[in-house]
Design a protein around this motif. Structure first.
Motif, PDB file in Angstrom:
ATOM      1  N   LEU A 181       0.865  -1.297  -0.041  1.00 33.18           N
ATOM      2  CA  LEU A 181       0.027   0.111   0.130  1.00 33.18           C
ATOM      3  C   LEU A 181       0.753   1.134  -0.114  1.00 33.18           C
ATOM      4  O   LEU A 181       2.083   1.065   0.338  1.00 33.18           O
ATOM      5  CB  LEU A 181      -1.062  -0.109   1.231  1.00 33.18           C
ATOM      6  N   PRO A 182       0.172   2.534  -0.346  1.00 31.04           N
ATOM      7  CA  PRO A 182       0.851   3.530  -0.044  1.00 31.04           C
ATOM      8  C   PRO A 182       1.687   3.905   1.357  1.00 31.04           C
ATOM      9  O   PRO A 182       1.082   3.441   2.280  1.00 31.04           O
ATOM     10  CB  PRO A 182       0.072   4.728  -0.357  1.00 31.04           C
ATOM     11  N   ARG A 183       2.979   3.988   1.342  1.00 34.43           N
ATOM     12  CA  ARG A 183       3.463   4.120   2.579  1.00 34.43           C
ATOM     13  C   ARG A 183       2.844   4.927   3.726  1.00 34.43           C
ATOM     14  O   ARG A 183       2.836   4.695   5.107  1.00 34.43           O
ATOM     15  CB  ARG A 183       4.886   4.984   2.626  1.00 34.43           C
ATOM     16  N   ARG A 184       1.951   6.063   3.320  1.00 37.18           N
ATOM     17  CA  ARG A 184       1.366   6.877   4.322  1.00 37.18           C
ATOM     18  C   ARG A 184       0.430   6.156   4.946  1.00 37.18           C
ATOM     19  O   ARG A 184      -0.244   6.290   6.264  1.00 37.18           O
ATOM     20  CB  ARG A 184       0.713   8.195   3.682  1.00 37.18           C
ATOM     21  N   VAL A 185      -0.201   4.871   4.399  1.00 38.24           N
ATOM     22  CA  VAL A 185      -1.306   4.070   4.941  1.00 38.24           C
ATOM     23  C   VAL A 185      -0.616   3.539   6.275  1.00 38.24           C
ATOM     24  O   VAL A 185      -1.205   3.530   7.329  1.00 38.24           O
ATOM     25  CB  VAL A 185      -1.761   3.037   4.093  1.00 38.24           C
ATOM     26  N   SER A 186       0.759   2.959   6.258  1.00 43.15           N
ATOM     27  CA  SER A 186       1.288   2.357   7.431  1.00 43.15           C
ATOM     28  C   SER A 186       1.601   3.593   8.578  1.00 43.15           C
ATOM     29  O   SER A 186       1.577   3.206   9.894  1.00 43.15           O
ATOM     30  CB  SER A 186       2.528   1.520   7.028  1.00 43.15           C
ATOM     31  N   MET A 187       1.835   4.754   7.876  1.00 41.93           N
ATOM     32  CA  MET A 187       2.309   5.583   8.813  1.00 41.93           C
ATOM     33  C   MET A 187       1.024   6.083   9.564  1.00 41.93           C
ATOM     34  O   MET A 187       1.098   6.143  10.933  1.00 41.93           O
ATOM     35  CB  MET A 187       2.791   7.015   7.924  1.00 41.93           C
TER      36      MET A 187
END
Length: 183
Positions: A73-79
């Motif tokens: 997923l886009p990195r911002r999702v895990s952020m």
């Protein structure tokens, strides 16, 4: 953020085996009084802390799944996910404390030893099957949950995590007749 060098799989296997042997030694040499004794720097008994040390390996199986999902997923999702988990640190800490208190009532030392063997064996088999590209995938983590969680961890980092956790807590055990370390 990912390490470009290949992971030292053999080193991880050796760390798992060292921890496994240490865990069995601790269980095999601890008396009931030893297991019931308070630990250094925690509210747990030695038996509860041993369970928590085992659980550090068990939780990696779930973390591996999370990394595989979130790394796609886009990195911002895990952020965002990590920020939400960080915000939930107080209930996490309570659950993290109470879990071993209840678990030792179900798992005795013998079952803990067998579980440690199973989980480290499983992690070794999974690590052997990982590609270098897969090991470089990662996600953000809730850094307030564990001193060994980094803001961003790769799958390779996750495989190394449980032994760091184990070694840290090993120093908090007070096994032996006088509360001194025995290994």
């Amino acid at each position: 953020m990912a390490n470009a060098d290949p992971m030292d799989r053999q080193g991880v296997y050796e760390d798992y085996e060292r921890a496994r042997q240490t865990f069995h030694h601790l269980l095999d040499t601890a008396s009931q009084d030893d297991l019931a004794r308070p630990t250094r720097g925690t509210k747990w008994t030695n038996e509860q802390l041993l369970w928590h040390m085992l659980f550090g390996y068990m939780v990696v199986r779930a973390l591996l799944v999370l990394v595989r999902v979130f790394s796609r997923l886009p990195r911002r999702v895990s952020m965002v996910f990590a920020r939400v988990l960080n915000a939930a640190t107080v209930p996490f800490d309570l659950i993290n404390y109470l879990g071993p208190c209840g678990a030792v009532k179900v798992y005795g030392p013998r079952r803990m030893g067998a579980a440690f063997d199973r989980v480290t064996g499983s992690l070794q088999r999974h690590l052997a099957a990982e590609s270098e590209a897969g090991l470089a995938r990662g996600m953000h983590y809730p850094v307030r949950w564990d001193p060994f969680f980094k803001d961003f961890m790769t799958l390779a980092d996750v495989y190394r995590y449980p032994t760091q956790h184990f070694d840290f807590h090993r120093r908090q055990l007070t096994l032996g007749g006088s509360g001194e370390d025995i290994s």
